[in-house]
Design a protein around this motif. Structure first.
Motif, PDB file in Angstrom:
ATOM      1  N   SER A  34      34.811  29.105  39.403  1.00 34.55           N
ATOM      2  CA  SER A  34      35.755  29.165  38.291  1.00 34.55           C
ATOM      3  C   SER A  34      35.497  30.380  37.408  1.00 34.55           C
ATOM      4  N   ALA A  35      34.247  30.652  37.085  1.00 35.05           N
ATOM      5  CA  ALA A  35      33.900  31.792  36.228  1.00 35.05           C
ATOM      6  C   ALA A  35      34.238  33.121  36.892  1.00 35.05           C
ATOM      7  N   VAL A  36      33.954  33.220  38.179  1.00 32.77           N
ATOM      8  CA  VAL A  36      34.256  34.466  38.902  1.00 32.77           C
ATOM      9  C   VAL A  36      35.764  34.708  38.914  1.00 32.77           C
ATOM     10  N   GLU A  83      40.442  37.666  36.822  1.00 34.87           N
ATOM     11  CA  GLU A  83      41.786  37.634  36.237  1.00 34.87           C
ATOM     12  C   GLU A  83      41.989  38.774  35.241  1.00 34.87           C
ATOM     13  N   MET A  84      40.930  39.166  34.563  1.00 36.58           N
ATOM     14  CA  MET A  84      41.044  40.248  33.584  1.00 36.58           C
ATOM     15  C   MET A  84      41.480  41.555  34.230  1.00 36.58           C
ATOM     16  N   LEU A  85      41.234  41.719  35.510  1.00 37.11           N
ATOM     17  CA  LEU A  85      41.635  42.934  36.209  1.00 37.11           C
ATOM     18  C   LEU A  85      43.096  42.891  36.639  1.00 37.11           C
ATOM     19  N   SER A  86      43.618  41.689  36.875  1.00 33.27           N
ATOM     20  CA  SER A  86      44.985  41.599  37.383  1.00 33.27           C
ATOM     21  C   SER A  86      46.011  41.340  36.281  1.00 33.27           C
ATOM     22  N   GLY A  87      45.710  40.467  35.336  1.00 35.84           N
ATOM     23  CA  GLY A  87      46.654  40.140  34.276  1.00 35.84           C
ATOM     24  C   GLY A  87      47.889  39.404  34.754  1.00 35.84           C
ATOM     25  N   ASP A  88      47.802  38.767  35.898  1.00 34.51           N
ATOM     26  CA  ASP A  88      48.951  38.098  36.503  1.00 34.51           C
ATOM     27  C   ASP A  88      48.939  36.588  36.271  1.00 34.51           C
TER      28      ASP A  88
END
Length: 154
Positions: A16-18, A23-28
């Protein structure tokens, strides 16, 4: 996997943490919803540690519900926020160079290392290969451009 048999919740929490950090890299918002599902799997593993099938089912169900319900709402709110500009909108005003002759019907430009279809802003105008251009607007997948160092119109 032997150390994780007793503490399977920890494996779920790490996954979950990974995903949440990625997600911060994709923003999707897709990985964020999957991270929430893995978080639900971690909680389930802490409550019923021996029932791995239940953990997987809970994780998949939570992720699917969030992807179907919450993600579209979040995306709509972000896109409707004041000041939001899509990647196409950000092309307006960008400088580039003509990689082929551009007419009011067709041509090619390169902007920030990417090749785009283009047409001229004014009918009858021709932009030569290698000439600097600026994007006036985006029309579908075609950029409407004009030459930077030439005056337009009569």
């Amino acid at each position: 996997m032997e150390p994780f048999q007793e503490h399977r919740w920890l494996l779920w929490a790490v996954v979950s943490a990974v995903m949440a950090c990625t997600e911060m890299l994709s923003g999707d918002f897709t990985l964020l919803m999957l991270a929430a599902g893995a978080g639900a799997g971690a909680i389930t593993a802490a409550i019923v540690p021996g029932m791995w099938l239940v953990q997987v089912l809970v994780a998949v169900a939570v992720a699917a519900i969030l992807l179907a319900v919450l993600r579209p709402t979040l995306l709509r709110r972000v896109r409707d926020a004041p000041g939001y500009r899509s990647s196409f909108d950000k092309l307006v005003g960008s400088d580039g160079v003509a990689t082929s002759e551009i007419t009011d019907g067709h041509g090619q430009v390169k902007i920030d290392g990417e090749e785009w279809s283009a047409r001229t802003l004014e009918p009858g105008l021709t932009i030569a290969t290698g000439e600097k251009i600026e994007v006036y607007e985006v029309d579908g997948a075609t950029l409407v451009v004009y030459p930077v160092f030439r005056s337009l119109g009569p």
